[in-house]
Enzyme design. Sequence first.
Site, PDB file in Angstrom:
ATOM      1  N   HIS A   1       3.835   4.116  12.761  1.00 40.60           N
ATOM      2  CA  HIS A   1       2.664   4.857  13.144  1.00 40.60           C
ATOM      3  C   HIS A   1       3.059   5.720  14.070  1.00 40.60           C
ATOM      4  O   HIS A   1       2.225   6.465  14.919  1.00 40.60           O
ATOM      5  CB  HIS A   1       1.620   3.951  13.583  1.00 40.60           C
ATOM      6  CG  HIS A   1       0.799   3.060  12.476  1.00 40.60           C
ATOM      7  ND1 HIS A   1      -0.613   2.673  12.503  1.00 40.60           N
ATOM      8  CD2 HIS A   1       1.298   3.023  11.259  1.00 40.60           C
ATOM      9  CE1 HIS A   1      -0.826   2.058  11.535  1.00 40.60           C
ATOM     10  NE2 HIS A   1       0.178   2.278  10.664  1.00 40.60           N
TER      11      HIS A   1
ATOM     12  N   GLU B   1      -5.044   0.917   2.625  1.00 40.75           N
ATOM     13  CA  GLU B   1      -5.029   0.027   3.861  1.00 40.75           C
ATOM     14  C   GLU B   1      -4.965   0.456   5.270  1.00 40.75           C
ATOM     15  O   GLU B   1      -5.465  -0.340   5.802  1.00 40.75           O
ATOM     16  CB  GLU B   1      -3.414  -0.716   3.391  1.00 40.75           C
ATOM     17  CG  GLU B   1      -3.198  -2.175   4.103  1.00 40.75           C
ATOM     18  CD  GLU B   1      -2.536  -1.916   5.694  1.00 40.75           C
ATOM     19  OE1 GLU B   1      -2.741  -3.039   6.399  1.00 40.75           O
ATOM     20  OE2 GLU B   1      -2.289  -1.000   5.993  1.00 40.75           O
TER      21      GLU B   1
ATOM     22  N   HIS C   1       0.829  -1.170  -0.171  1.00 42.03           N
ATOM     23  CA  HIS C   1      -0.196   0.086   0.118  1.00 42.03           C
ATOM     24  C   HIS C   1       0.693   1.302  -0.059  1.00 42.03           C
ATOM     25  O   HIS C   1       1.887   1.205   0.685  1.00 42.03           O
ATOM     26  CB  HIS C   1      -1.105  -0.033   1.177  1.00 42.03           C
ATOM     27  CG  HIS C   1      -0.129   0.066   2.536  1.00 42.03           C
ATOM     28  ND1 HIS C   1       0.072   1.167   3.416  1.00 42.03           N
ATOM     29  CD2 HIS C   1       0.128  -1.032   3.281  1.00 42.03           C
ATOM     30  CE1 HIS C   1       0.750   0.812   4.481  1.00 42.03           C
ATOM     31  NE2 HIS C   1       0.697  -0.581   4.463  1.00 42.03           N
TER      32      HIS C   1
ATOM     33  N   ASP D   1       6.663   1.556   6.832  1.00 42.52           N
ATOM     34  CA  ASP D   1       5.039   1.138   6.773  1.00 42.52           C
ATOM     35  C   ASP D   1       4.403   1.935   5.634  1.00 42.52           C
ATOM     36  O   ASP D   1       3.645   2.983   6.002  1.00 42.52           O
ATOM     37  CB  ASP D   1       4.265   0.976   7.866  1.00 42.52           C
ATOM     38  CG  ASP D   1       3.149   0.638   7.834  1.00 42.52           C
ATOM     39  OD1 ASP D   1       2.795  -0.210   7.027  1.00 42.52           O
ATOM     40  OD2 ASP D   1       2.069   0.896   8.723  1.00 42.52           O
TER      41      ASP D   1
ATOM     42  N   ASP E   1      -0.660   4.319   0.953  1.00 45.27           N
ATOM     43  CA  ASP E   1      -1.140   5.326   1.920  1.00 45.27           C
ATOM     44  C   ASP E   1      -0.481   4.943   2.986  1.00 45.27           C
ATOM     45  O   ASP E   1      -0.048   3.958   3.498  1.00 45.27           O
ATOM     46  CB  ASP E   1      -2.741   4.829   2.019  1.00 45.27           C
ATOM     47  CG  ASP E   1      -3.102   3.561   2.461  1.00 45.27           C
ATOM     48  OD1 ASP E   1      -2.366   2.609   1.826  1.00 45.27           O
ATOM     49  OD2 ASP E   1      -3.710   3.478   3.408  1.00 45.27           O
TER      50      ASP E   1
ATOM     51  N   GLU F   1       4.528  -5.936   4.417  1.00 46.74           N
ATOM     52  CA  GLU F   1       4.202  -5.066   5.692  1.00 46.74           C
ATOM     53  C   GLU F   1       5.496  -5.276   6.633  1.00 46.74           C
ATOM     54  O   GLU F   1       6.371  -6.375   6.409  1.00 46.74           O
ATOM     55  CB  GLU F   1       3.114  -6.035   6.479  1.00 46.74           C
ATOM     56  CG  GLU F   1       1.521  -5.635   5.815  1.00 46.74           C
ATOM     57  CD  GLU F   1       1.263  -4.160   6.019  1.00 46.74           C
ATOM     58  OE1 GLU F   1       1.835  -3.203   6.905  1.00 46.74           O
ATOM     59  OE2 GLU F   1       0.480  -3.665   5.187  1.00 46.74           O
TER      60      GLU F   1
END
Length: 379
Positions: free
Chosen positions: A352, A137, A70, A103, A72, A166
């Site tokens: 994150h 995602e 992904h 990520d 995003d 991932e």
Amino acid sequence: MSETQSEVVALAKALIQRPSVTPEDAGCQAMINERLSALGFKVEEHFFVDTLNTWARKGTQGPHFCFAGHTDVVPVGNERDWRYPPFSGEINDGMLHGRGAADMKGSLAAMVVATERFVARFPDHNGSISFLITSDEEGPFINGTTKVVDLLEARNEKIDMCLVGEPSSREQLGDVVKNGRRGSLTGHLTIKGVQGHVAYPHLAKNPIHQATPALTELSTIQWDQGNAFFPATSFQISNIHGGTGAGNVIPGNLDVQFNFRFSTEVTAEQLKARVCEILDKHDLDYELHWTLNGLPFLTEPGPLLNVTLDAVKMVTGIDANPETTGGTSDGRFIAQTGCKVIELGPVNATIHQVNERVSVKSLDQLAEIYELILEKLLT
């Protein structure tokens, strides 16, 4: 740093510099697709509602190997808390900094460069290589990979093996390979009572008091024993709310949200039935709505997993540990078609978070691992 290694980092940096916060792609897929087209991939772009998706494939025969990922990223939070601007792709002390570094724009860069190198070495390789890339995602995941999978299923286009990029690694690249994921089932429960004054409890019905024994029982049950690949199923209450905010009012309702992370030893329907059985046993007046976020999947030892473990060992010297822990990923949608799915990517320690970063060396090694996997499976 060699030219090949710097090429991986250069692409990762360029992707980071595009602020693709879910569901925005910000031109990331166009950058990737241009390079895939130059390799002979047939590139399809599918836009569903607010989400850009890419399906690109080179070859028509089996075995069919897919890279999935992904573009995003999650929001950056307060930019002033970052050591470097979150979309700068700054490189310092051997680390590439920025939102998406781990990520998973670093993995995407490694996938693309690995494929370029592999095709240059083996232009007449066996089988097919594909890329399934989405910009949804990290968000609601309803217009991304799952929609592309539905499209492929409708035209009977099957993927045999898939590697999702991932960030699976825990302390160093390759120490963990995800060969499955637990299922995720969320319950939205409302216990109905009767609101009233705390001084007159006989005229009210307190849903908090009524629900407590049932919630205690649910939280202490051993739902299964797990198995050789999965830990035991877990039940966790994530949100609970009752009351008006006033200290002298018995609430009329209690709202509870809970989640199961479940193994292949139990089905979602069995979990639902058991929960209702317990709530009914405690004579509760309730409403319960379910959200099935994903079913468990497992890739047992076989060609895909064995080749991946061998490639990690050859590049890093590490004996990778196959695990099924952690949250969900888009691999759950792909696995439901019967495809074998694994996840392998960088260290996940800063994903994150503020100051997300990844080792430059690890991205170079990741490209080497990906290339070796292609070589072992398609030559």
